[in-house]
Design an enzyme around this catalytic site. Structure first.
Site, PDB file in Angstrom:
ATOM      1  N   ASP A 183       0.836  -1.196   0.000  1.00 42.37           N
ATOM      2  CA  ASP A 183       0.000   0.000   0.000  1.00 42.37           C
ATOM      3  C   ASP A 183       0.875   1.252   0.000  1.00 42.37           C
ATOM      4  O   ASP A 183       1.883   1.326   0.712  1.00 42.37           O
ATOM      5  CB  ASP A 183      -0.880  -0.020   1.257  1.00 42.37           C
ATOM      6  CG  ASP A 183      -1.899   1.084   1.282  1.00 42.37           C
ATOM      7  OD1 ASP A 183      -2.732   1.147   0.365  1.00 42.37           O
ATOM      8  OD2 ASP A 183      -1.864   1.887   2.235  1.00 42.37           O
ATOM      9  N   GLU A 234       1.549  -0.562  -5.199  1.00 39.23           N
ATOM     10  CA  GLU A 234       0.520   0.444  -5.431  1.00 39.23           C
ATOM     11  C   GLU A 234       1.249   1.781  -5.458  1.00 39.23           C
ATOM     12  O   GLU A 234       1.471   2.404  -4.426  1.00 39.23           O
ATOM     13  CB  GLU A 234      -0.540   0.455  -4.332  1.00 39.23           C
ATOM     14  CG  GLU A 234      -1.671   1.431  -4.659  1.00 39.23           C
ATOM     15  CD  GLU A 234      -2.281   2.124  -3.447  1.00 39.23           C
ATOM     16  OE1 GLU A 234      -3.410   2.634  -3.571  1.00 39.23           O
ATOM     17  OE2 GLU A 234      -1.641   2.170  -2.392  1.00 39.23           O
TER      18      GLU A 234
END
Length: 592
Positions: free
Chosen positions: A234, A307
């Site tokens: 993330d 990401e």
């Protein structure tokens, strides 16, 4: 096929332009992540086993047969760690435990074992940019004095101004407002400030601290030892900040955040806001080289997935150099408008950038942070990217959106590289655009002062059975977000074994993708297909398969051959030629 005649088809005189050569590997050499189709499971909305209305790990385990039958290669699980759930689990309080909301570590082990038995690999989410404010480290930091080792794990700073009442710099949060929150000392007086690029309950870690780096390598090993096949990282581009946290008057924005507006691009630009001293700093690559070495100690080609909302594409490719990560989501592709020239450009640039570092391109159209592509493609500007859609906003054209979404998906699945699917897109699920505002839980909704709808609309629990309470999501019928009426007709039991349904369209595409090895194939653009005047076409050849997508109005004729698959009904003209109509993709094996 129907017999609707297109008018004025121009004669064909095709040419091809090679932009990507096939990756030739023996099965023994093949790295699974290079061409895998990976299915994202958002745990709270996939399947609920205990009846509390929130999805859980046992619910996922019970539905893994669905994913095996669909034909995907792996599952990515969004966070299930112990968390106060201020940001749907992306505020992690304990990286080595399962939140009771989702089950137990034993439930996770059972899920992993079942997935592996079905031939599915499992990727878990890792959230290294920030912890929860309830993490033991941050609680210790609040209890410690300025300058202490406990506070050195985070970004604590004195405020500006004579009384320290101003934030240390002008950085803003992705969720809106300041990126700084002031603490209160034990005696009740105002204290230092701490940095949070997201919600105040998500304090950013200081990755210049060796203790932080060592802890996360231990976290990696904890899950690798349990048998996971990789990690989706993330905010992979945000962990390292510029030295000294220099002031900056820009607006911090990622796909999750406010200030996105009606973004979309004809040239593949994401509008991700990568400029600024908090994004895409050089130091992140040292972290991923170290993590690469950790994963290399384990058998089975474990993978790291970035990401990273960075641009240009050549800069994104730096995250997947041979000694760093294995995949990086291609958000430039996700944000490209429904435009033939733009789609060709972003695919070409993506393949050129990833080929330069020997990595696959990782295609994606939907995830838990964006409006579902079945709705985005039904907007007045197809493919534009609002930050959520509310009932009072202009509504998507559901029929056109689904037709384009199916066409876009078949185009994506024909491209060389890996692809990600977001749960429910195989059912053609739209965004819940009429969700009651009282139900919204996304912190972006609250921190934007109710000006940004946020991401709840794409996170609604899945429909499994049309005639069961809660559409089969939960044995009690409870759902943590309400399901729109449109979900009933799209439930799995209404589509399974139904020719032409979105579910069966996905199943067939995944089977053919594997059968023709398209994920490790080549790509050459095809020009000169017969078409009606003004028709926009994206046409390519990958191995034996010709792929033709008509973007918008018009139609294009296919050469003689075997039609393998199509996203919707094809047509025939007066000469008996098979014709691809508007907003449709067809796969054909041309006659030799």
């Amino acid at each position: 096929m129907t017999s609707t005649q297109p008018t004025g088809l121009a004669p064909a005189s095709t040419t091809t332009t090679l932009v990507h050569r096939a990756l030739e590997q023996s099965p023994e050499q093949a790295e699974w992540w290079r061409d895998a189709v990976i299915y994202q499971v958002y745990p709270r909305s996939f399947a609920d086993a205990d009846g509390d209305g929130v999805g859980d790990l046992p619910g996922i385990t019970a539905r893994l047969d669905h994913l095996a039958r669909l034909g995907v290669d792996a599952v990515w699980l969004s966070p299930f760690y112990r968390s106060p759930q201020k940001d749907a689990g992306y505020d992690v309080a304990d990286y080595r435990d399962v939140d009771p909301l989702f089950g137990t570590l034993e439930d996770f082990d059972a899920l992993l074992e079942r997935a592996h038995r079905l031939g599915l690999r499992v990727i878990v989410d890792l959230v290294p940019n920030h912890t929860s404010s309830e993490h033991v480290w941050f609680r210790a930091a609040l209890a410690a004095a300025p300058g202490s080792p406990e506070r050195a794990r985070y970004h604590f700073r004195d405020g500006r101004g004579p009384d320290g009442s101003l934030p240390p710099n002008g950085w803003t949060s992705v969720f809106g407002g300041s990126a700084w929150t002031r603490t209160t000392d034990a005696d009740g007086t105002p204290g230092q400030w701490y940095l949070h690029l997201f919600d105040p309950s998500q304090p950013d870690l200081d990755w210049s601290n060796p203790e932080v780096r060592e802890e996360f390598e231990r976290v990696l090993r904890f899950w690798l030892d349990r048998g996971v096949d990789g990690f989706r990282v993330d905010v992979a581009h945000g962990m390292v900040k510029a030295p000294g946290l220099p002031d900056w008057d820009g607006t911090s924005s990622m796909i999750e955040g406010a200030h996105q507006g009606e973004l979309g691009s004809e040239d593949g630009a994401t509008g991700a806001g990568t400029a600024g001293p908090m994004w895409d700093q050089e130091g992140v690559h040292d972290i991923y080289r170290a993590w690469h070495r950790v994963l290399a100690e384990y058998e089975g080609d474990r993978a790291l997935v970035a990401e990273a909302w960075v641009e240009p594409l050549a800069r994104l490719a730096r995250y997947v150099r041979p000694d760093e990560m294995q995949q990086a989501f291609n958000f430039a592709f996700l944000t490209t408008l429904w435009d033939a020239d733009a789609l060709r450009s972003v695919v070409t640039e993506s393949l050129e950038a990833s080929d330069a570092v020997g990595a696959p391109t990782t295609w994606v159209l939907s995830n838990h942070d964006v409006v579902r592509h079945a709705s985005r493609l039904g907007l007045a500007v197809p493919g534009s990217r609002p930050n959520g859609i509310r009932a009072e906003d202009p509504q998507p054209d559901a029929e056109a959106g689904l037709r384009r979404a199916r066409a876009a998906t078949l185009l994506m699945l024909a491209l060389p590289g890996s692809s990600y699917l977001y749960q429910g897109e195989e059912l053609g699920l739209p965004e819940h655009t009429t969700l009651d505002d009282d139900e919204r839980q996304d912190p972006a909704w609250w921190r934007s002062g109710h000006t940004e709808a946020g991401r709840d609309g794409c996170r609604v629990p899945l429909p499994w059975s049309a005639d069961e309470p809660g559409l089969g999501f939960s044995p009690t019928g409870r759902t943590w977000l309400s399901q729109p009426d449109s979900f009933r007709a799209l439930a799995l039991d209404q589509q399974r074994d139904v020719p032409g349904s979105t579910y069966e369209t996905y199943r067939t595409a995944l089977r053919l993708r594997r059968e023709f090895a398209l994920g490790t194939g080549s790509l050459a653009w095809v020009d000169g297909l017969a078409r009606t005047p003004g028709t926009e076409v994206v046409a390519l050849v990958n191995r034996e398969v010709l792929v033709v997508t008509v973007v918008g109005d018009g139609s294009a004729a296919l050469p003689e051959g075997e039609v393998l698959h199509a996203s919707g009904p094809l047509e025939t003209d007066e000469h008996g030629r098979v014709v691809v109509p508007a907003d449709t993709t067809a796969w054909v094996r041309p006659a030799t």
